[in-house]
Design an enzyme around this catalytic site. Structure first.
Site, PDB file in Angstrom:
ATOM      1  N   GLY A  26       4.035  -1.105  -5.905  1.00  0.00           N
ATOM      2  CA  GLY A  26       3.672  -2.215  -6.795  1.00  0.00           C
ATOM      3  C   GLY A  26       3.570  -3.563  -6.111  1.00  0.00           C
ATOM      4  N   SER A  27       3.142  -3.565  -4.830  1.00  0.00           N
ATOM      5  CA  SER A  27       3.104  -4.850  -4.110  1.00  0.00           C
ATOM      6  C   SER A  27       2.096  -5.819  -4.731  1.00  0.00           C
ATOM      7  CB  SER A  27       2.788  -4.629  -2.629  1.00  0.00           C
ATOM      8  OG  SER A  27       1.545  -3.992  -2.474  1.00  0.00           O
ATOM      9  N   SER A  28       0.929  -5.331  -5.172  1.00  0.00           N
ATOM     10  CA  SER A  28      -0.062  -6.262  -5.728  1.00  0.00           C
ATOM     11  C   SER A  28       0.398  -6.790  -7.083  1.00  0.00           C
ATOM     12  CB  SER A  28      -1.443  -5.599  -5.825  1.00  0.00           C
ATOM     13  OG  SER A  28      -1.405  -4.496  -6.692  1.00  0.00           O
ATOM     14  N   ALA A  29       1.039  -5.951  -7.878  1.00  0.00           N
ATOM     15  CA  ALA A  29       1.530  -6.410  -9.191  1.00  0.00           C
ATOM     16  C   ALA A  29       2.647  -7.434  -9.005  1.00  0.00           C
ATOM     17  CB  ALA A  29       2.037  -5.218 -10.002  1.00  0.00           C
ATOM     18  N   ALA A  30       3.554  -7.172  -8.067  1.00  0.00           N
ATOM     19  CA  ALA A  30       4.649  -8.127  -7.811  1.00  0.00           C
ATOM     20  C   ALA A  30       4.066  -9.468  -7.375  1.00  0.00           C
ATOM     21  CB  ALA A  30       5.594  -7.570  -6.741  1.00  0.00           C
TER      22      ALA A  30
ATOM     23  N   ASP B 184       2.494  -1.124 -13.482  1.00  0.00           N
ATOM     24  CA  ASP B 184       3.095  -1.853 -12.350  1.00  0.00           C
ATOM     25  C   ASP B 184       3.394  -3.298 -12.744  1.00  0.00           C
ATOM     26  OD1 ASP B 184       2.207   0.493 -11.239  1.00  0.00           O
ATOM     27  OD2 ASP B 184       1.374  -0.421  -9.435  1.00  0.00           O
TER      28      ASP B 184
ATOM     29  N   GLY C  82       0.814  -1.227   0.000  1.00  0.00           N
ATOM     30  CA  GLY C  82       0.000   0.000   0.000  1.00  0.00           C
ATOM     31  C   GLY C  82       0.840   1.265   0.000  1.00  0.00           C
TER      32      GLY C  82
ATOM     33  N   GLY D 197       2.491   2.388  -2.947  1.00  0.00           N
ATOM     34  CA  GLY D 197       2.783   2.810  -4.324  1.00  0.00           C
ATOM     35  C   GLY D 197       4.006   2.119  -4.891  1.00  0.00           C
TER      36      GLY D 197
HETATM   37  C1  MEV Z   1      -0.195   3.303  -9.652  1.00  0.00           C
HETATM   38  O1  MEV Z   1       1.018   2.663  -9.264  1.00  0.00           O
HETATM   39  C2  MEV Z   1       0.015   4.130 -10.884  1.00  0.00           C
HETATM   40  C3  MEV Z   1      -1.209   4.842 -11.416  1.00  0.00           C
HETATM   41  O2  MEV Z   1      -0.794   5.548 -12.590  1.00  0.00           O
HETATM   42  C4  MEV Z   1      -2.333   3.901 -11.737  1.00  0.00           C
HETATM   43  C5  MEV Z   1      -2.026   3.001 -12.917  1.00  0.00           C
HETATM   44  O3  MEV Z   1      -1.099   3.266 -13.688  1.00  0.00           O
HETATM   45  O4  MEV Z   1      -2.773   2.018 -13.075  1.00  0.00           O
HETATM   46  C6  MEV Z   1      -1.734   5.878 -10.426  1.00  0.00           C
END
Ligand code: MEV
Length: 287
Positions: free
Chosen positions: A84-88, A130, A80, A82
Site C-alpha cells: 500500500g505504498s501509493s495509498a499511504a 488500500d 511495489g 503490495g
Molecule cells: C491491491 O493491494 C489489492 C487488489 O485487490 C486491488 C484493489 O483492491 O484495488 C489486488
C-alpha cells in the site's frame, strides 16, 4: 511560509484481495510502517522523494493546489510490494495539504475520496481498500458497493506477521486487468476468496485458526493466476519453518508473502539462512 505535515499507513491484506474489486469483502490491517509528507507552501518548488514512479507527477497534480509548493516524502513502506505504498503516500499528501491550508481535518470519508483521485492514477481501477486502511489505521473489513465504499473497524490483532519479500514488484494495474480477463471462469474462486475473508473476522485474535485460511487463500490466488513460482516457494518456506499458514498479500505477481506462526523470529532466522529477506511487522491500531 506555511508547512503542513501528513501521514498514511502501509497495509497488508489478510484476505479478499482481487475479490474485493468485484464487491466481495476483504480484511486488511495497517502495519507499523508509514509514509510522512511535508509540504511547504513557500517552495522552492520541487519534490524530494524516494519514490521513482512515472505516475507520481500526475498523481501530485491531482492533490497539490499549486505546482509551486515544495514536497518532501519520507517512507519506510516498501514500494511495489503490495504493502500500500501509493495509498499511504496519497493519504499523507491529502493530510499535509489540508494542514498547510489551515483547514480542519475533513474526516475519513473526504480524505478517502480525495486520496482516491491519486490512487486511480497509480492503479486504474482500485477497490479503495488500500486507501481505506491508510486513512483509518487498524484492522478493517472493506466492501465496495454500488453506493460507495463500506468499511468497518475490527478489533486490531495483537500478534505479529512475518513478511517475506520476493525482491521484485508486481504491477497491480496489470494483475487486476489479468483477473478481469479471466472472468467469468474465475468468478467462483473470487466468491470463495470473499467467503474466506469473511471467515477470518471471528478468528482475528487467533493466529492458529487464521493460518489455514491464509494458506487456502494462497491456493485460490494461485488458481486465479496472480501467484508466481517464487511466491509459492516463499509460502512453502514459511510452512516448513513452522507457520500456521501463509499467503501472498496484495495484487501478487511479486511483492510479499505474509505468514503467522508461533515463533516469528525463528521463521525470520530460517528465511535468512535460505537467503530470503524476511521481517516481522506489527499491526498498527487506529489512532
Ligand atoms: C491491491 O493491494 C489489492 C487488489 O485487490 C486491488 C484493489 O483492491 O484495488 C489486488
Amino acid at each position: 511560509m506555511t508547512i503542513g505535515e501528513g501521514e498514511g499507513w502501509g497495509k497488508l491484506i489478510l484476505g479478499g484481495e482481487h475479490a474485493v474489486v468485484y464487491g466481495h469483502p476483504a480484511v486488511a490491517l495497517a502495519v507499523d510502517l508509514g509514509t510522512r509528507v511535508v509540504v511547504d507552501t513557500a517552495g522552492p518548488q520541487g519534490v524530494h522523494s524516494p519514490f521513482r514512479d512515472d505516475r507520481l507527477d500526475e498523481a501530485l497534480q491531482r492533490l497539490l493546489p499549486s505546482p509551486d509548493w515544495a514536497l518532501t516524502i519520507t517512507s519506510d513502506v516498501p514500494v511495489g510490494r503490495g504493502m500500500g505504498s501509493s495509498a499511504a503516500l496519497s493519504v499523507a499528501i491529502v493530510r499535509a495539504v489540508c494542514r498547510a491550508e489551515g483547514r480542519p481535518d475533513p474526516g475519513p470519508d473526504a480524505t478517502f475520496n480525495k486520496a482516491m483521485e491519486a490512487e486511480r492514477v497509480f492503479h486504474g481501477n482500485p477497490s479503495g481498500l488500500d486507501v481505506a486502511v491508510a486513512v483509518r489505521g487498524g484492522a478493517i473489513v472493506y466492501r465496495r458497493t454500488e453506493e460507495g465504499p463500506r468499511f468497518q473497524g475490527l478489533p486490531c490483532p495483537t500478534w505479529p506477521l512475518v513478511v517475506y519479500d520476493s525482491g521484485y514488484a508486481g504491477n497491480t494495474r496489470d494483475l487486476v486487468a489479468g483477473v478481469a480477463a479471466r472472468r467469468p471462469e474465475v468468478d467462483p474462486i473470487l466468491s470463495r476468496l470473499g467467503e474466506r475473508a469473511q471467515a477470518m473476522i471471528p478468528v482475528l485474535d487467533d493466529p492458529a485458526a487464521l493460518g489455514p485460511l491464509f494458506t487456502a487463500c494462497h491456493e485460490d490466488l494461485r488458481q486465479i493466476g496472480v501467484s508466481t513460482p517464487e511466491l509459492d516457494a516463499l509460502v512453502a518456506l514459511a510452512l516448513r519453518s513452522g507457520a500456521y499458514g501463509a499467503k501472498l498479500a496484495g495484487a501478487g505477481g511479486g511483492g510479499v508473502v505474509i505468514a503467522v506462526g508461533p515463533d516469528p523470529e525463528a521463521m525470520v532466522a530460517e528465511a535468512a539462512r535460505q537467503g530470503v529477506n524476511a521481517f516481522v511487522t506489527w499491526p498498527r491500531s487506529a489512532p
